[in-house]
Design an enzyme around this catalytic site. Structure first.
Site, PDB file in Angstrom:
ATOM      1  CB  THR A 136       1.059  -4.704   9.746  1.00 50.20           C
ATOM      2  OG1 THR A 136      -0.210  -4.193   9.379  1.00 50.20           O
ATOM      3  CG2 THR A 136       0.961  -5.466  11.059  1.00 50.20           C
TER       4      THR A 136
ATOM      5  CB  THR B 273      -0.917  -0.027   1.240  1.00 53.28           C
ATOM      6  OG1 THR B 273      -1.722  -1.196   1.149  1.00 53.28           O
ATOM      7  CG2 THR B 273      -1.814   1.194   1.323  1.00 53.28           C
TER       8      THR B 273
ATOM      9  CD  GLU C 136      -3.738  -9.851   5.105  1.00 56.44           C
ATOM     10  OE1 GLU C 136      -3.955 -10.854   4.431  1.00 56.44           O
ATOM     11  OE2 GLU C 136      -2.975  -9.830   6.097  1.00 56.44           O
TER      12      GLU C 136
HETATM   13  N1  COS Z   1      -3.151 -15.158  -7.990  1.00 59.18           N
HETATM   14  C1  COS Z   1      -2.272 -15.102  -9.028  1.00 59.18           C
HETATM   15  N2  COS Z   1      -2.310 -14.139  -9.985  1.00 59.18           N
HETATM   16  C2  COS Z   1      -3.266 -13.190  -9.861  1.00 59.18           C
HETATM   17  C3  COS Z   1      -4.206 -13.184  -8.820  1.00 59.18           C
HETATM   18  C4  COS Z   1      -4.120 -14.232  -7.868  1.00 59.18           C
HETATM   19  N3  COS Z   1      -4.983 -14.280  -6.842  1.00 59.18           N
HETATM   20  N4  COS Z   1      -5.023 -12.125  -8.973  1.00 59.18           N
HETATM   21  C5  COS Z   1      -4.620 -11.485 -10.078  1.00 59.18           C
HETATM   22  N5  COS Z   1      -3.550 -12.138 -10.614  1.00 59.18           N
HETATM   23  C6  COS Z   1      -2.824 -11.787 -11.853  1.00 59.18           C
HETATM   24  C7  COS Z   1      -3.808 -11.728 -13.009  1.00 59.18           C
HETATM   25  O1  COS Z   1      -3.990 -13.013 -13.583  1.00 59.18           O
HETATM   26  C8  COS Z   1      -3.125 -10.761 -13.940  1.00 59.18           C
HETATM   27  O2  COS Z   1      -2.110 -11.426 -14.665  1.00 59.18           O
HETATM   28  P1  COS Z   1      -2.217 -11.613 -16.282  1.00 59.18           P
HETATM   29  O3  COS Z   1      -2.322 -10.226 -16.816  1.00 59.18           O
HETATM   30  O4  COS Z   1      -0.946 -12.314 -16.624  1.00 59.18           O
HETATM   31  O5  COS Z   1      -3.447 -12.422 -16.498  1.00 59.18           O
HETATM   32  C9  COS Z   1      -2.434  -9.791 -12.995  1.00 59.18           C
HETATM   33  O6  COS Z   1      -2.303 -10.469 -11.749  1.00 59.18           O
HETATM   34  C10 COS Z   1      -3.239  -8.515 -12.793  1.00 59.18           C
HETATM   35  O7  COS Z   1      -4.514  -8.883 -12.296  1.00 59.18           O
HETATM   36  P2  COS Z   1      -5.802  -7.978 -12.462  1.00 59.18           P
HETATM   37  O8  COS Z   1      -5.899  -7.555 -13.918  1.00 59.18           O
HETATM   38  O9  COS Z   1      -6.948  -8.687 -11.870  1.00 59.18           O
HETATM   39  O10 COS Z   1      -5.377  -6.681 -11.627  1.00 59.18           O
HETATM   40  P3  COS Z   1      -6.192  -5.396 -11.222  1.00 59.18           P
HETATM   41  O11 COS Z   1      -5.304  -4.237 -11.310  1.00 59.18           O
HETATM   42  O12 COS Z   1      -7.470  -5.353 -11.971  1.00 59.18           O
HETATM   43  O13 COS Z   1      -6.456  -5.570  -9.634  1.00 59.18           O
HETATM   44  C11 COS Z   1      -7.387  -6.319  -7.571  1.00 59.18           C
HETATM   45  C12 COS Z   1      -6.975  -6.615  -9.027  1.00 59.18           C
HETATM   46  C13 COS Z   1      -8.383  -5.207  -7.424  1.00 59.18           C
HETATM   47  C14 COS Z   1      -7.997  -7.635  -7.149  1.00 59.18           C
HETATM   48  C15 COS Z   1      -6.099  -6.032  -6.720  1.00 59.18           C
HETATM   49  O14 COS Z   1      -5.572  -4.776  -7.049  1.00 59.18           O
HETATM   50  C16 COS Z   1      -6.337  -6.112  -5.225  1.00 59.18           C
HETATM   51  O15 COS Z   1      -6.358  -7.195  -4.654  1.00 59.18           O
HETATM   52  N6  COS Z   1      -6.496  -4.943  -4.567  1.00 59.18           N
HETATM   53  C17 COS Z   1      -6.577  -4.875  -3.118  1.00 59.18           C
HETATM   54  C18 COS Z   1      -5.196  -4.801  -2.552  1.00 59.18           C
HETATM   55  C19 COS Z   1      -5.207  -5.152  -1.104  1.00 59.18           C
HETATM   56  O16 COS Z   1      -5.753  -6.158  -0.684  1.00 59.18           O
HETATM   57  N7  COS Z   1      -4.551  -4.322  -0.322  1.00 59.18           N
HETATM   58  C20 COS Z   1      -4.506  -4.535   1.080  1.00 59.18           C
HETATM   59  C21 COS Z   1      -3.230  -4.065   1.597  1.00 59.18           C
HETATM   60  S1  COS Z   1      -2.086  -5.289   1.740  1.00 59.18           S
HETATM   61  S2  COS Z   1      -2.275  -5.745   3.652  1.00 59.18           S
END
Ligand code: COS
Length: 384
Positions: free
Chosen positions: A157, A125, A364
């Site tokens: 964290t 983040t 998360e």
């Molecule tokens: N496992 C493996 N690969 C993954 C995956 C997973 N769970 N999720 C996505 N990917 C891969 C996708 O397959 C894609 O790869 P390809 O282009 O080769 O197909 C790539 O990662 C990008 O994925 P995507 O297009 O879905 O990305 P987005 O930018 O649309 O974002 C979200 C996806 C919104 C799901 C992501 O940004 C997210 O999880 N955001 C929240 C972040 C978070 O939890 N923050 C908390 C702080 S950390 S404590």
């Protein structure tokens, strides 16, 4: 998959006793001092709690996902700050190295994380990149056989305690999205790193988050996780799939604790000449909480077993995280309601839990991000 039911039961019993006898009596102290006492940290080290999920070959206990969520159900029954202190070494701070690191990276860092000699933090983040993680701006520019890292990470964290950071940074500024991102292991003593002031949070006192600022931080190319550029975002997503299941399990444990406290209070507190547990409107709140906790527990266990079977659990982890954390907030809200005015003052743990568990629905991945992941996966599968 539980590998050996008997050994697992002994471990679960010892963790339950530790929670009941060592942690719950110290919750108030942690809330007041905003610190985890050193003697508790040392007991957690002795019990191997920093290395629960790290494989045995690296000095950990190597628990399966099903074993891990069973442990998290127990640890969830006390202040989340205790869990948070060991949480990054077992989860978001180590899993990237474990899943995608080179053999050398694993051998260098995992034993130290497993023993609790050092703590690790996960740096994804940023001030302008939260839910949209792929838009992160921190850069890692190649400079001979080194990289220069610049940027600010937010709400990290355990940052003030960390010995290493796993840092997601953009190695290819030409690629704006996920594919330009790489993951690095950065030692906290590297010149150019500053830790910000601890955030003043609504709850979870004792669990510390802060900014981590990287100013021309020079790391060797061997710090690149897996020595592979452009796959750092995928590493982060895999880390979060697992982390979300763990948080879901912690939320189940916390809800169980709040319900235990609420039931006890309802049976002791007398109004209209009877314990308030005699009244059906109180019973309804107890019953709704019981059923919802049971549902969340079943979801978490099912998702954990699927992961142990080698299946992708991106959808199930998000379903479990969304349901369990929302459920936990409802249970905490009912807990305050059952306690009445007493639930709004800090003499009872429910007031603290009500604030502490609010974070589960945010970190998360917010509930709304879980909804995005679940529905996207559904649409993708339907299109195939
Ligand atoms: N496992 C493996 N690969 C993954 C995956 C997973 N769970 N999720 C996505 N990917 C891969 C996708 O397959 C894609 O790869 P390809 O282009 O080769 O197909 C790539 O990662 C990008 O994925 P995507 O297009 O879905 O990305 P987005 O930018 O649309 O974002 C979200 C996806 C919104 C799901 C992501 O940004 C997210 O999880 N955001 C929240 C972040 C978070 O939890 N923050 C908390 C702080 S950390 S404590």
């Amino acid at each position: 998959m539980i590998r050996d039911q008997e050994t697992m039961q002994i471990l679960l019993d010892s963790i339950r006793s530790f929670v009941n006898e060592a942690l719950i009596p110290r919750e108030e102290e942690v809330a007041e001092t905003d610190e985890i006492p050193e003697d508790i940290v040392s007991q957690m080290r002795d019990m191997g709690l920093f290395g629960l999920t790290i494989p045995e070959e690296f000095g950990g206990l190597g628990v399966t996902m099903e074993e891990e969520v069973n442990i998290a159900f127990e640890l969830g029954r006390t202040s989340p700050a205790f869990r948070s202190f060991i949480g990054t070494n077992n989860g978001i701070g180590s899993i990237g190295i474990l899943l995608d690191g080179t053999e050398e990276q694993k051998a260098t860092y995992l034993p130290k994380l497993a023993s609790g000699e050092i703590l690790s933090s996960f740096c994804l983040t940023e001030p302008d990149s939260g839910s949209d993680a792929a838009s992160l701006r921190t850069t890692a520019v190649r400079d001979g056989d080194h990289y220069l890292i610049n940027g600010t990470k937010r709400y990290i964290t355990n940052a003030p305690h960390a010995g290493i950071f796993t840092v997601m940074a953009r190695t290819d500024p030409e690629i704006k999205g996920a594919k330009g991102i790489s993951a690095f292991i950065v030692e906290a003593t590297t010149p150019g790193i500053t830790i910000g002031k601890c955030d003043k949070k609504m709850g979870q006192k004792g669990a510390h988050t802060a900014d981590v600022i990287f100013d021309n931080v020079r790391v060797p190319s061997s710090a690149l996780i897996g020595e592979n550029e452009g796959v750092g975002f995928k590493t982060a997503m895999k880390v979060l799939d697992k982390g979300r299941l763990h948080i879901a399990a912690i939320a189940v444990g916390a809800a169980e604790r709040v319900l235990e406290d609420s039931l006890r209070y309802a049976m002791e507190r007398k109004q209209f000449g009877r314990p308030i547990s005699d009244f059906q409107l109180i019973q309804a709140m107890l019953a709704d909480s019981k059923a919802e906790i049971y549902a969340a527990r079943c979801m978490v266990l099912d998702a954990a077993r699927r992961r142990d079977d080698g299946l992708s659990v991106s959808t199930e982890a998000s379903c479990a995280k969304m349901f369990a954390t929302e459920m936990c907030s409802r249970v905490a809200d009912r807990g305050v309601q059952i306690h009445g005015g007493a639930g709004y003052v800090s003499d009872y743990a429910v007031e603290r839990f009500y604030r502490d568990v609010r974070l589960f629905r945010l970190y998360e991945g917010t509930t709304q991000i879980q909804q995005v992941i679940i529905s996207r996966n559904m649409i993708r599968e339907a299109q195939q």
